[in-house]
Design an enzyme around this catalytic site. Structure first.
Site, PDB file in Angstrom:
ATOM      1  N   TYR A 153      -4.880   2.893  -2.062  1.00 43.78           N
ATOM      2  CA  TYR A 153      -5.851   3.938  -2.400  1.00 43.78           C
ATOM      3  C   TYR A 153      -5.201   5.318  -2.346  1.00 43.78           C
ATOM      4  O   TYR A 153      -5.347   6.133  -3.262  1.00 43.78           O
ATOM      5  CB  TYR A 153      -7.031   3.858  -1.438  1.00 43.78           C
ATOM      6  CG  TYR A 153      -8.122   4.861  -1.706  1.00 43.78           C
ATOM      7  CD1 TYR A 153      -8.956   4.722  -2.809  1.00 43.78           C
ATOM      8  CD2 TYR A 153      -8.323   5.948  -0.858  1.00 43.78           C
ATOM      9  CE1 TYR A 153      -9.967   5.638  -3.061  1.00 43.78           C
ATOM     10  CE2 TYR A 153      -9.328   6.868  -1.100  1.00 43.78           C
ATOM     11  CZ  TYR A 153     -10.153   6.707  -2.198  1.00 43.78           C
ATOM     12  OH  TYR A 153     -11.143   7.624  -2.450  1.00 43.78           O
ATOM     13  N   LYS A 201      -4.525   8.073  -5.427  1.00 50.27           N
ATOM     14  CA  LYS A 201      -5.071   9.422  -5.368  1.00 50.27           C
ATOM     15  C   LYS A 201      -3.965  10.476  -5.440  1.00 50.27           C
ATOM     16  O   LYS A 201      -4.146  11.543  -6.042  1.00 50.27           O
ATOM     17  CB  LYS A 201      -5.903   9.604  -4.093  1.00 50.27           C
ATOM     18  CG  LYS A 201      -7.181   8.773  -4.074  1.00 50.27           C
ATOM     19  CD  LYS A 201      -8.088   9.153  -5.240  1.00 50.27           C
ATOM     20  CE  LYS A 201      -9.376   8.381  -5.273  1.00 50.27           C
ATOM     21  NZ  LYS A 201     -10.258   8.765  -6.393  1.00 50.27           N
TER      22      LYS A 201
END
Length: 311
Positions: free
Chosen positions: A191, A195
């Site tokens: 994740y 990002k």
């Protein structure tokens, strides 16, 4: 003198309250004028934040294109917007099926929207997929799926709509990112990587398209919490790292983020970081005292692995 001061205090408070009310009303009207008649595409409109963005922009008179991967939930959102809207001041939203983890359909969606409206004024990249777990237990297939949803999907849709914005020399692209685009947190490797990648892409893009008067904005909250769940108290006082991570992961309400997205569009802000002082301090510590930051994080990981969780 004392009596005069006592009498002046309520008048002062009343005057300040009046000025705040006037400021809020002017800001609300300004926000509406900023998106009135604008074609606004919102990805993952069926999420908590997506619904709030749809509500704010629909009320402002935007021509909404609501994207999501579940048609039934899109229709529920559509009915909710229509039921409370003034037909004379709002436009009927367009619903589009879009799963950004399936990159192949992003360009088809862009073509469908451009064929329907002729242009896109504002693109809000909101879709996101989350995963939590130790890096060695997350498969490469899942890593790739996270990257497709959080990085390749948004940039594919952006690239498909960007030439029209450049040719018209107007438009705005908003990326709703996360604190982990700047600050990695353990057990969220895929994740955080996605990002970081997305933030890097849009930071570069901002400089590239500035000469065409296309605005690129990033809005990075800590975490977006659900409507009804507040962070539990728990036994966080046991150590410094637990206090640190509790503050770091405090969620921001979807309503607050949606209103900030509207302000970002209205003021054409380039970057917004939504966080309480603890995450902001963590950013500075990570930059100027990296060894201390890594030590605190590593200590936290060791405690998490050694101490069983409550419940």
């Amino acid at each position: 003198m004392g009596v005069t001061a006592v009498l002046m205090l309520p008048l002062l408070l009343l005057g300040i309250s009046g000025l705040l009310f006037i400021y809020q009303e002017v800001s609300r009207l300004w926000s509406k004028s900023a998106v009135q008649n604008k074609v606004v595409v919102i990805t993952d409109a069926i999420s908590g934040l997506g619904k709030e963005c749809a509500r704010v922009f629909h009320t402002g008179g935007a021509r909404l294109v609501l994207c999501g991967k579940n048609w039934e939930r899109l229709e529920i959102l559509y009915d909710a917007l229509i039921s409370v809207a003034d037909p004379s001041k709002t436009f009927t939203p367009k619903l589009v099926l879009l799963d950004l983890s399936d990159i192949s359909c992003a360009q088809d969606v862009a073509k469908e929207v451009l064929d329907c409206y002729g242009c896109v004024d504002i693109l809000i990249n909101n879709a996101s997929m989350k995963i939590k777990g130790p890096a060695h237990k997350i498969s490469l297939e899942l890593d790739k799926k996270i990257m497709d949803a959080n990085y390749f999907g948004p940039i594919t849709l952006t690239k498909a709509l960007l030439p029209d914005m450049i040719s018209r020399r107007t438009g705005q692209i908003v990326l709703v990112n996360n604190i982990q685009g700047k600050l990695g947190i353990p057990f969220r490797t895929a994740y955080a990587a996605s990002k970081h990648a997305a933030l890097g892409f849009f930071d570069c893009l901002r400089a590239e398209v500035e000469e065409y008067d296309v605005v690129v904005s990033t809005v990075s909250p800590t975490f977006i919490r659900s409507y009804h769940i507040d962070p539990g108290q728990g036994n966080w006082e046991a150590s410094i790292w637990k206090f640190f991570f509790r503050k770091l992961t405090y969620g921001v309400h979807p309503v607050d983020v949606a209103e900030e997205v509207m302000r970002t569009v209205r003021r054409k802000k380039q970057e917004v970081f939504m966080a309480n002082p603890i995450p902001k301090a963590a950013m500075y510590i990570r930059t100027f005292f990296p060894e201390f930051f890594f030590a605190v994080v590593a200590c936290g990981v060791k405690e998490k692995l050694n101490v069983p969780e409550e419940g």
